[in-house]
Design an enzyme around this catalytic site. Structure first.
Site, PDB file in Angstrom:
ATOM      1  N   ASP A 204       0.765  -1.252  -0.256  1.00 50.20           N
ATOM      2  CA  ASP A 204       0.058   0.445   0.101  1.00 50.20           C
ATOM      3  C   ASP A 204       0.679   1.384  -0.026  1.00 50.20           C
ATOM      4  OD1 ASP A 204      -2.814   1.112   0.549  1.00 50.20           O
ATOM      5  OD2 ASP A 204      -1.750   2.203   2.500  1.00 50.20           O
ATOM      6  N   GLU A 241       1.832  -0.342  -4.950  1.00 51.05           N
ATOM      7  CA  GLU A 241       0.106   0.456  -5.556  1.00 51.05           C
ATOM      8  C   GLU A 241       1.258   1.670  -5.814  1.00 51.05           C
ATOM      9  OE1 GLU A 241      -3.154   3.312  -3.946  1.00 51.05           O
ATOM     10  OE2 GLU A 241      -1.967   2.257  -2.297  1.00 51.05           O
TER      11      GLU A 241
END
EC number: 3.2.1.1
Length: 494
Positions: A204, A241
């Site tokens: 993330d 990401e």
């Protein structure tokens, strides 16, 4: 000396190259994001549905303790309090059992890991009972103190790479991944998950961390656990990401040497095409010429948990379960096309973009209910259980690595192509019927269209397509039909 340097370079290259291997079990493809599912439910889904229908992997929601927020929004999972494996999805014992059960049926587990930051102000109590003081940057459950964070500052300018990587994303306390102690705690967390049998990670907020720091962290990871069926020396698949739509200081190319990236341009472009803003005929050169990263560096998707809510990249062009006909067409195209590593979204229904998953009591996550046609109820959408999607995972498995051949289009929004001599797919996104004789590339015979139905013994529950000795077939997709796509493959021959 030159030889020694070459050997070192080759060794580093071997480590890096391994991060792009999905570690899928042989003959499987397609990952599904079971967003906010409980570990026990994922284990059962691997055994009862994902394994039998050919899915290769599951991306799971963050596994570590997060801040408990009022009204329990989905995004509380992205506010870490500690690296203890206790969330609303279950505890460490349940997580470990799920990984084991899924690996036993050939379905790999990929964990969404959040280590760019810790919880923002207001996140004082965690799902595992830990407490924290975000205002003083104290997280005793790890433990982290103010010494482990970057100075407090807000990200306001995405054209300033230093600010994007050293300041706080929406008030989330920004860890300093250049700090050796921070690196050690992150590596400890990731290696614990590797010990438990996971196959890889979605990292993330990777664009908010310095690539060099990530390189140190990834380079410190253990090989995958051979007790779970992984090859000796296998490395975790890493997908980072990185939202890069162009025009910002940070580029995905800074990260593609370290692992794959989430290719948000794919989501944006496929949405525009199937929403009718770009003609399907132009998909003939789908891939890097559209500005995507290399195929083995691209995790591709129609939508994800962020952009289906209007967060992240893509905006109004992103297709979601709320536009089912076009969503199924776009998903079928993604799964039929060889480009990238596809990830299927599995959502819960929502009207409010902060809304968390279905619960039994406002706190505890509810299990999905299943209908006789494989679909879900109880507030879960389960796109991965839609026939048009799971049968295309079967299509992808059937065609393997065969290349695209026999491209056909009508100069507008009707297209078709084969995958070698193993599969054929056609799409109609025009407002008039498709009725054409098209080269399918397939051996002569009668095939079951796996979009409208499924092969059942020697019969088909949907349309059939007859391929002649010359490989041609009359393809018909009415503009008013429920599905604007048709697909046949060698394993669906009657």
């Amino acid at each position: 000396m030159f030889l020694a340097k070459s050997i070192v370079c080759l060794a580093l290259l071997a480590v890096a190259n391994a991060q792009f291997n999905t570690n899928y079990a042989s003959g499987r493809s397609g990952m599904v994001h079971l967003f906010e599912w409980k570990w026990d439910d994922i284990a059962a889904e691997c055994e009862n549905f994902l394994g039998p229908y050919g899915y290769a992997g599951v991306q799971v929601s963050p596994v570590n303790e997060n801040a408990v927020k009022d009204s329990r929004p989905w995004w509380e999972r992205y506010q870490p309090i500690s690296y203890k494996l206790v969330t609303r999805s279950g505890n460490e014992e349940q997580f470990a059992s799920m990984v084991r059960r899924c690996n036993n049926v050939g379905v790999r587990i990929y964990v969404d890991v959040v280590f760019n930051h810790m919880a923002a102000n207001g996140g004082t109590y965690g799902t595992g009972g830990s407490t924290a003081s975000p205002s003083s940057k104290s997280y005793p459950g790890v433990p982290f103190s103010s010494l482990d964070f970057n100075p407090t500052c807000a990200i306001s300018n995405y054209n300033d790479a230093n600010q994007v990587r050293n300041c706080e994303l929406v008030g989330l306390r920004d860890l300093n991944q250049g700090n050796s102690y921070v690196q050690e705690k992150i590596v400890e967390f990731l290696n614990h998950l590797i010990d438990l049998g996971v196959a890889g990670f979605r990292v993330d907020a990777a664009k908010h961390m310095w690539p060099a720091d990530l390189g140190v962290i990834y380079g410190s990871l253990k090989n995958l656990n051979t007790d779970h069926g992984f090859e000796s020396g296998a490395k975790a698949y890493i997908v980072q990401e990185v939202i890069d739509m162009g025009g910002e200081a940070i580029s995905k190319s800074e990260y593609t040497g370290l692992g794959a990236i989430t290719e948000f341009r794919h989501s944006d472009s496929i949405g525009k095409a199937f929403r009718g803003k770009n003609q399907l005929q132009y998909l003939v050169n789908w891939g890097v010429s559209w500005g995507f990263a290399a195929s083995d560096r691209s995790l591709v998707f129609v939508d994800n948990h962020d952009n289906q809510r209007g967060h992240g990249a893509g905006g109004a062009d992103v297709l979601t379960y709320k536009v089912p006909k076009q969503y199924k067409m776009a998903s079928a195209f993604m799964l039929a096309h060889p480009f990238g590593t596809p990830r299927v979204m599995s959502s819960f229904s929502f009207t409010d973009t902060d809304q968390g998953p279905p619960t039994t009591d406002g706190q505890n996550i509810a299990s999905p209910s299943f209908n006789s046609d494989n679909s879900c109820s109880g507030g879960w959408v389960c796109e991965h259980r839609w026939k048009q999607i799971y049968n295309m995972v079967g299509f992808r498995n059937a065609v393997g690595s065969d290349a695209i051949q026999n491209w056909w289009d009508n100069g507008s929004n009707q297209i078709a192509f084969s995958r070698g001599s193993k599969g054929f797919v056609a799409f109609n996104n025009d407002n008039y019927d498709l009725n054409s004789s098209v080269q399918t590339g397939l051996p002569a015979g009668t095939y079951c269209d796996v979009i409208s139905g499924s092969k059942s013994g020697s019969s088909c529950t949907g349309k059939t397509v007859t391929v002649g000795s010359d490989g041609r077939a009359n393809i018909s997709i009415g503009s008013s039909e429920d599905d604007g796509v048709l697909a046949i493959h060698v394993n669906a021959k009657l």
